[in-house]
Write a protein that holds these residues in place. Structure first.
Motif, PDB file in Angstrom:
ATOM      1  N   VAL A 170       0.828  -1.209   0.000  1.00  0.00           N
ATOM      2  CA  VAL A 170       0.000   0.000   0.000  1.00  0.00           C
ATOM      3  C   VAL A 170       0.865   1.262   0.000  1.00  0.00           C
ATOM      4  N   ASP A 171       0.540   2.186  -0.896  1.00  0.00           N
ATOM      5  CA  ASP A 171       1.076   3.540  -0.850  1.00  0.00           C
ATOM      6  C   ASP A 171      -0.017   4.442  -0.304  1.00  0.00           C
ATOM      7  N   HIS A 172       0.174   4.949   0.912  1.00  0.00           N
ATOM      8  CA  HIS A 172      -0.809   5.855   1.500  1.00  0.00           C
ATOM      9  C   HIS A 172      -0.329   7.282   1.293  1.00  0.00           C
ATOM     10  N   LEU A 173      -1.073   8.069   0.534  1.00  0.00           N
ATOM     11  CA  LEU A 173      -0.648   9.422   0.165  1.00  0.00           C
ATOM     12  C   LEU A 173      -1.127  10.481   1.135  1.00  0.00           C
ATOM     13  N   ASP A 184      -0.195  11.074 -11.921  1.00  0.00           N
ATOM     14  CA  ASP A 184       1.205  10.738 -12.200  1.00  0.00           C
ATOM     15  C   ASP A 184       1.657   9.515 -11.419  1.00  0.00           C
ATOM     16  N   ILE A 185       1.315   9.481 -10.117  1.00  0.00           N
ATOM     17  CA  ILE A 185       1.790   8.370  -9.303  1.00  0.00           C
ATOM     18  C   ILE A 185       1.039   7.078  -9.625  1.00  0.00           C
ATOM     19  N   LEU A 186      -0.225   7.192 -10.029  1.00  0.00           N
ATOM     20  CA  LEU A 186      -0.977   5.999 -10.430  1.00  0.00           C
ATOM     21  C   LEU A 186      -0.377   5.395 -11.693  1.00  0.00           C
ATOM     22  N   ILE A 187      -0.025   6.246 -12.645  1.00  0.00           N
ATOM     23  CA  ILE A 187       0.581   5.757 -13.886  1.00  0.00           C
ATOM     24  C   ILE A 187       1.950   5.138 -13.594  1.00  0.00           C
ATOM     25  N   GLU A 188       2.683   5.745 -12.686  1.00  0.00           N
ATOM     26  CA  GLU A 188       4.018   5.231 -12.337  1.00  0.00           C
ATOM     27  C   GLU A 188       3.940   3.926 -11.557  1.00  0.00           C
ATOM     28  N   ARG A 189       3.038   3.861 -10.562  1.00  0.00           N
ATOM     29  CA  ARG A 189       2.997   2.710  -9.645  1.00  0.00           C
ATOM     30  C   ARG A 189       2.121   1.572 -10.149  1.00  0.00           C
ATOM     31  N   LYS A 190       1.161   1.891 -11.014  1.00  0.00           N
ATOM     32  CA  LYS A 190       0.276   0.885 -11.616  1.00  0.00           C
ATOM     33  C   LYS A 190      -0.381  -0.039 -10.570  1.00  0.00           C
ATOM     34  N   PRO A 191      -1.156   0.523  -9.647  1.00  0.00           N
ATOM     35  CA  PRO A 191      -1.814  -0.315  -8.631  1.00  0.00           C
ATOM     36  C   PRO A 191      -2.990  -1.084  -9.224  1.00  0.00           C
ATOM     37  N   LEU A 192      -3.353  -2.156  -8.536  1.00  0.00           N
ATOM     38  CA  LEU A 192      -4.557  -2.887  -8.932  1.00  0.00           C
ATOM     39  C   LEU A 192      -5.797  -2.051  -8.640  1.00  0.00           C
ATOM     40  N   PHE A 193      -5.750  -1.285  -7.549  1.00  0.00           N
ATOM     41  CA  PHE A 193      -6.892  -0.420  -7.252  1.00  0.00           C
ATOM     42  C   PHE A 193      -6.462   0.802  -6.462  1.00  0.00           C
ATOM     43  N   LEU A 194      -7.311   1.828  -6.530  1.00  0.00           N
ATOM     44  CA  LEU A 194      -7.150   3.063  -5.770  1.00  0.00           C
ATOM     45  C   LEU A 194      -8.259   3.147  -4.737  1.00  0.00           C
ATOM     46  N   GLY A 195      -7.890   3.446  -3.494  1.00  0.00           N
ATOM     47  CA  GLY A 195      -8.868   3.736  -2.454  1.00  0.00           C
ATOM     48  C   GLY A 195      -8.954   5.239  -2.273  1.00  0.00           C
ATOM     49  N   LYS A 221      -6.391   1.972 -17.623  1.00  0.00           N
ATOM     50  CA  LYS A 221      -7.518   1.111 -17.959  1.00  0.00           C
ATOM     51  C   LYS A 221      -7.451  -0.184 -17.149  1.00  0.00           C
ATOM     52  N   GLY A 222      -8.553  -0.533 -16.543  1.00  0.00           N
ATOM     53  CA  GLY A 222      -8.610  -1.769 -15.766  1.00  0.00           C
ATOM     54  C   GLY A 222      -8.345  -1.570 -14.286  1.00  0.00           C
ATOM     55  N   MET A 223      -7.787  -0.437 -13.891  1.00  0.00           N
ATOM     56  CA  MET A 223      -7.559  -0.177 -12.472  1.00  0.00           C
ATOM     57  C   MET A 223      -8.898   0.087 -11.775  1.00  0.00           C
ATOM     58  N   LYS A 224      -9.121  -0.575 -10.665  1.00  0.00           N
ATOM     59  CA  LYS A 224     -10.363  -0.411  -9.915  1.00  0.00           C
ATOM     60  C   LYS A 224     -10.282   0.802  -8.989  1.00  0.00           C
ATOM     61  N   ILE A 225     -11.451   1.370  -8.694  1.00  0.00           N
ATOM     62  CA  ILE A 225     -11.524   2.496  -7.760  1.00  0.00           C
ATOM     63  C   ILE A 225     -12.529   2.155  -6.668  1.00  0.00           C
ATOM     64  N   LEU A 226     -12.020   2.131  -5.438  1.00  0.00           N
ATOM     65  CA  LEU A 226     -12.836   1.870  -4.254  1.00  0.00           C
ATOM     66  C   LEU A 226     -12.997   3.181  -3.498  1.00  0.00           C
ATOM     67  N   ILE A 227     -14.221   3.604  -3.293  1.00  0.00           N
ATOM     68  CA  ILE A 227     -14.465   4.897  -2.654  1.00  0.00           C
ATOM     69  C   ILE A 227     -15.077   4.674  -1.274  1.00  0.00           C
ATOM     70  N   GLY A 228     -14.813   5.614  -0.368  1.00  0.00           N
ATOM     71  CA  GLY A 228     -15.350   5.493   0.984  1.00  0.00           C
ATOM     72  C   GLY A 228     -15.243   6.805   1.720  1.00  0.00           C
ATOM     73  N   GLY A 229     -15.634   6.785   2.997  1.00  0.00           N
ATOM     74  CA  GLY A 229     -15.590   7.989   3.814  1.00  0.00           C
ATOM     75  C   GLY A 229     -16.964   8.365   4.341  1.00  0.00           C
ATOM     76  N   LYS A 230     -16.980   9.275   5.293  1.00  0.00           N
ATOM     77  CA  LYS A 230     -18.225   9.648   5.967  1.00  0.00           C
ATOM     78  C   LYS A 230     -19.262  10.238   5.019  1.00  0.00           C
ATOM     79  N   ALA A 231     -18.804  10.912   3.956  1.00  0.00           N
ATOM     80  CA  ALA A 231     -19.758  11.492   3.008  1.00  0.00           C
ATOM     81  C   ALA A 231     -20.659  10.426   2.406  1.00  0.00           C
ATOM     82  N   PHE A 232     -20.105   9.224   2.208  1.00  0.00           N
ATOM     83  CA  PHE A 232     -20.895   8.138   1.625  1.00  0.00           C
ATOM     84  C   PHE A 232     -21.574   7.296   2.698  1.00  0.00           C
TER      85      PHE A 232
END
Length: 266
Positions: A170-173, A184-195, A221-232
């Motif tokens: 995990v890279d926690h920004l 930029d960092i997503l393209i560089e690190r190529k994670p399976l998903f972003l939280g 393309k193909g990278m998943k996005i997981l969203i969360g937080g009190k707003a949701f």
């Protein structure tokens, strides 16, 4: 009414009409808004004295007293194994910090007291994490961050640490990550998903823009996005309007979703 008159004076009747329709709605429903607000205030949060065998109420008292030693002691007593980590995060820290936020919003504690409580919680989370992290990344890469203009870090920190304890790299920004820098960092690190974490509804537009920008990049393309937080958490169906692939209510659900994605990836 004064604001409505000012809008009409400055913008003219034609342009002000659309805005003043909203103010007319607010004026006509003012008493109802007050009634609903009072009901919410009376209901409050859940009884913290019953949560997690009373540990939440004791932990909250320690935070409000600014007692980092007591807070760390409570964490040590309640987290004896890695299996206890998620429970302590979700049943003790999260409701305690929601109550801290509610007290700040009501003016019962100051900004400094809220900052102190948040700082202590960060130390507690670090203490728990350091006891159980194994640095064995048996799963893939993930990136976790709060959206641009979002300064609430604890939720995303809990999710990031929980994922790492589950074997993710995990890279926690942290907070307030500009969209361009995130791309930029997503393209560089190529994670399976972003939280992506959003605590304040004001930042929803930024979250939507972030997701749209990510989805438009062929490199992601193909990278998943997981969203969360009190707003949701306060508006459970809202995440469907963001373009994200999934929503997690807490760190435990984030782990479940990430495991499912990992199984499909492999």
């Amino acid at each position: 009414r004064a604001w409505s008159r000012a809008v009409e004076r400055e913008l003219g009747p034609r342009s002000a009409d659309q805005i003043n329709r909203i103010y007319s709605f607010m004026l006509s429903n003012h008493e109802r808004f007050v009634e609903l607000a009072e009901k919410e205030k009376e209901a409050g949060l859940e009884d913290l004295s019953d949560a997690a065998d009373g540990a939440t109420a004791v932990f909250l008292d320690a935070l409000l007293a600014g007692d980092s030693g007591k807070s760390l002691e409570i964490a040590r007593k309640n987290v004896e194994s890695q299996e206890d980590v998620g429970t302590f995060f979700e049943d003790v820290i999260r409701p305690a910090m929601y109550e801290v936020g509610a007290r700040w919003e009501d003016g019962r504690i100051s900004v400094a007291e809220e900052h102190l409580a948040s700082s202590i919680v960060s130390r507690v989370i670090s203490s728990i994490y350091s006891r159980f992290v194994k640095f064995e990344n048996i799963k893939g890469k993930s990136v976790v961050t709060a959206t641009a203009n979002e300064f609430h870090e604890i939720g995303s920190r809990i999710v990031a640490d929980s994922l790492e304890l589950d074997g993710w790299d995990v890279d926690h920004l942290g907070v307030d990550t500009p969209i361009e820098d995130l791309l930029d960092i997503l393209i560089e690190r190529k994670p399976l998903f972003l939280g992506l974490s959003v605590a304040i509804p004001f930042n929803l537009d930024t979250a939507v823009e972030t997701i749209e920008r990510i989805k438009s990049r062929p490199e992601l393309k193909g990278m998943k996005i997981l969203i969360g937080g009190k707003a949701f958490n306060d508006n459970p169906d809202l995440w469907k309007e963001t373009g994200a692939d999934a929503w997690s209510r807490n760190s435990e659900e984030a782990i479940e979703t990430s495991r499912e994605w990992w199984r499909k990836y492999n």
